[in-house]
Design a protein around this motif. Sequence first.
Motif, PDB file in Angstrom:
ATOM      1  N   UNK A   1       0.836  -1.196   0.000  1.00 18.95           N
ATOM      2  CA  UNK A   1       0.000   0.000   0.000  1.00 18.95           C
ATOM      3  C   UNK A   1       0.871   1.246   0.000  1.00 18.95           C
ATOM      4  N   UNK A   2       0.313   2.335  -0.497  1.00 12.74           N
ATOM      5  CA  UNK A   2       0.954   3.643  -0.399  1.00 12.74           C
ATOM      6  C   UNK A   2      -0.031   4.564   0.272  1.00 12.74           C
ATOM      7  N   UNK A   3       0.269   4.921   1.510  1.00 17.69           N
ATOM      8  CA  UNK A   3      -0.600   5.808   2.290  1.00 17.69           C
ATOM      9  C   UNK A   3      -0.145   7.242   2.061  1.00 17.69           C
ATOM     10  N   UNK A   4      -1.036   8.040   1.520  1.00 17.27           N
ATOM     11  CA  UNK A   4      -0.677   9.423   1.218  1.00 17.27           C
ATOM     12  C   UNK A   4      -0.746  10.312   2.453  1.00 17.27           C
ATOM     13  N   UNK A   5      -1.820  10.172   3.264  1.00 13.61           N
ATOM     14  CA  UNK A   5      -1.991  11.033   4.428  1.00 13.61           C
ATOM     15  C   UNK A   5      -2.935  10.365   5.410  1.00 13.61           C
ATOM     16  N   UNK A   6      -2.795  10.735   6.685  1.00 13.16           N
ATOM     17  CA  UNK A   6      -3.712  10.321   7.741  1.00 13.16           C
ATOM     18  C   UNK A   6      -4.184  11.581   8.435  1.00 13.16           C
ATOM     19  N   UNK A   7      -5.509  11.680   8.643  1.00 15.03           N
ATOM     20  CA  UNK A   7      -6.054  12.923   9.189  1.00 15.03           C
ATOM     21  C   UNK A   7      -7.226  12.632  10.098  1.00 15.03           C
ATOM     22  N   UNK A   8      -7.415  13.534  11.074  1.00  7.77           N
ATOM     23  CA  UNK A   8      -8.623  13.575  11.890  1.00  7.77           C
ATOM     24  C   UNK A   8      -9.359  14.843  11.476  1.00  7.77           C
ATOM     25  N   UNK A  75      -3.860  -2.128  -1.110  1.00  8.13           N
ATOM     26  CA  UNK A  75      -4.626  -3.280  -0.630  1.00  8.13           C
ATOM     27  C   UNK A  75      -5.649  -2.811   0.387  1.00  8.13           C
ATOM     28  N   UNK A  76      -6.944  -2.993   0.096  1.00  8.54           N
ATOM     29  CA  UNK A  76      -7.985  -2.485   0.968  1.00  8.54           C
ATOM     30  C   UNK A  76      -7.972  -3.165   2.326  1.00  8.54           C
ATOM     31  N   UNK A  77      -7.577  -4.459   2.379  1.00  4.41           N
ATOM     32  CA  UNK A  77      -7.522  -5.162   3.666  1.00  4.41           C
ATOM     33  C   UNK A  77      -6.420  -4.577   4.554  1.00  4.41           C
ATOM     34  N   UNK A  78      -5.273  -4.304   3.967  1.00  2.00           N
ATOM     35  CA  UNK A  78      -4.201  -3.674   4.733  1.00  2.00           C
ATOM     36  C   UNK A  78      -4.603  -2.252   5.148  1.00  2.00           C
ATOM     37  N   UNK A  79      -5.322  -1.567   4.276  1.00  2.00           N
ATOM     38  CA  UNK A  79      -5.787  -0.222   4.626  1.00  2.00           C
ATOM     39  C   UNK A  79      -6.690  -0.256   5.843  1.00  2.00           C
ATOM     40  N   UNK A  80      -7.623  -1.210   5.884  1.00  2.00           N
ATOM     41  CA  UNK A  80      -8.557  -1.307   7.012  1.00  2.00           C
ATOM     42  C   UNK A  80      -7.830  -1.674   8.309  1.00  2.00           C
TER      43      UNK A  80
END
Length: 509
Positions: A1-8, A75-80
Amino acid sequence: MVLLAAAVCTKTGKAIVSRQFVEMTRTRIEGLLAAFPKLMTTGKQHTFVETDSVRYVYQPLEKLYMVLVTTKNSNILEDLETLRLFSRVIPEYCRVLEESEISEHCFDLIFAFDEIVALGYRENVNLAQIRTFTEMDSHEEKVFRAVRETQEREANAEMRRKAKELQQARRDAERAGKKAPGFGGFGNSAMSSSATIITDSMMEPEKPKSVPVSVRASGPSKALKLGAKGKEIDNFVDKLKSEGENIIMPSAGKKASDVSKVLQPPVNTECVHLKIEEKISLTCGRDGGLQNMEILGIITLRVSDDKYSRIRLQINNNDKKGVQLQTHPNVDKKLFTADSVIGLKNPEKSFPLNNDVGVLKWRLQTTDESLIPLTINCWPSESGSSCDVNIEYELQEEGLELNDLVITIPVPAGVGAPVVGDLDGEYRHDSRKNILEWSLPVIDENNKSGSMEFSIAGRPNDFFPLNVSFVSKRNYSNILVAKVTHVDGDSPVKFSTETSFVVDKYEIL
């Protein structure tokens, strides 16, 4: 996976905390989060939505959303799974899931987010490991601190033991009729350099002025040495000074008892005693602009004999700066306005005995730079990896005489002692508090300006704020008590005064 950003973010798409793991502009991430609520459809159980370029994986947190922005080929499973870990991290730092609480702990959350994802890829960590990594707990650091504290306690215990030995040796010498050795100012004669109130008596001639002399913390000791025992004492004192203890030494040829007399002058009070006290609170910008200056003054009367309880005070108000005067409610305001005389409204009444009574107070608040009593200019200039600092002072109020002036300059930690060049007065470097103290015994019209230069590794902002302290036996507003008389007959009354002008706050920011 490539995670671009995490935000609240809020349900309207307003970002509270956002951490980008790839290079993205602020406008880009704010646009993505603002578009996120509009893409969600009601009535579906999906926890992700997609656009042409990115995928949003989200989890509701009461009134907020935890959102991960990923690429569409992740990968949507890894994302979750990553989303669940992010959602478990937030309650670790925030007691309630509200916007104000998230904002208060934003940096803690960002540090935790960095432990979960690095350069867009998930790290193999769990919640316990994240907690350990962010606490940065070190067993070696704990051991070092424990050893350091033990050494400090042992040094303090040794210092007290030596002090008792020196005091006992002095007492034994006095009993034997011998001259007590001058122990370099150590023991009971070691006095702090804090401001003391300087007293004048209106009925006695003024005593010659004396100034406490302190020895620079670095450099050889000039104290009187008496044989091998004197050398042992000097070595111990030098050791204490190297550990940061503030040891004040008498100059050569002076006894310790002489120093005590200089630092603690006796107060000779009459049955009518007056205290004239002023405090200054001043804040200046480093570029010279006066942000605020406030002078608060008060005259306090103390009567210790009933036959002098019915009196009046003649005030000499030579103020030209515009102070605001206010008398005590029981004082006759008309009499004070007309004749500058302080007396009770009812002349038959008496001032209370053995009580300090404030009879007159005044206040001056201004931003006029010309009224600053002492200007301080600090000019730090970068020179490679170090800074050359030039500090100047100038006495603007020439009628004042400032004693025990100390200018405290913060210096960077862990870069060693500063290299001091040209200097008026004395200096002391305290490596524990990371400060450089520049001290001058007397500032008056004959010694109204001076400078200090030093070099040390750092940046210009490291040397602010500067703090200044001093004491003066002349008040700033030039308000004095000229004479004291009986209410009946206007016969003069012998009185004493105690004048002090001290610093409450004097900062250059």
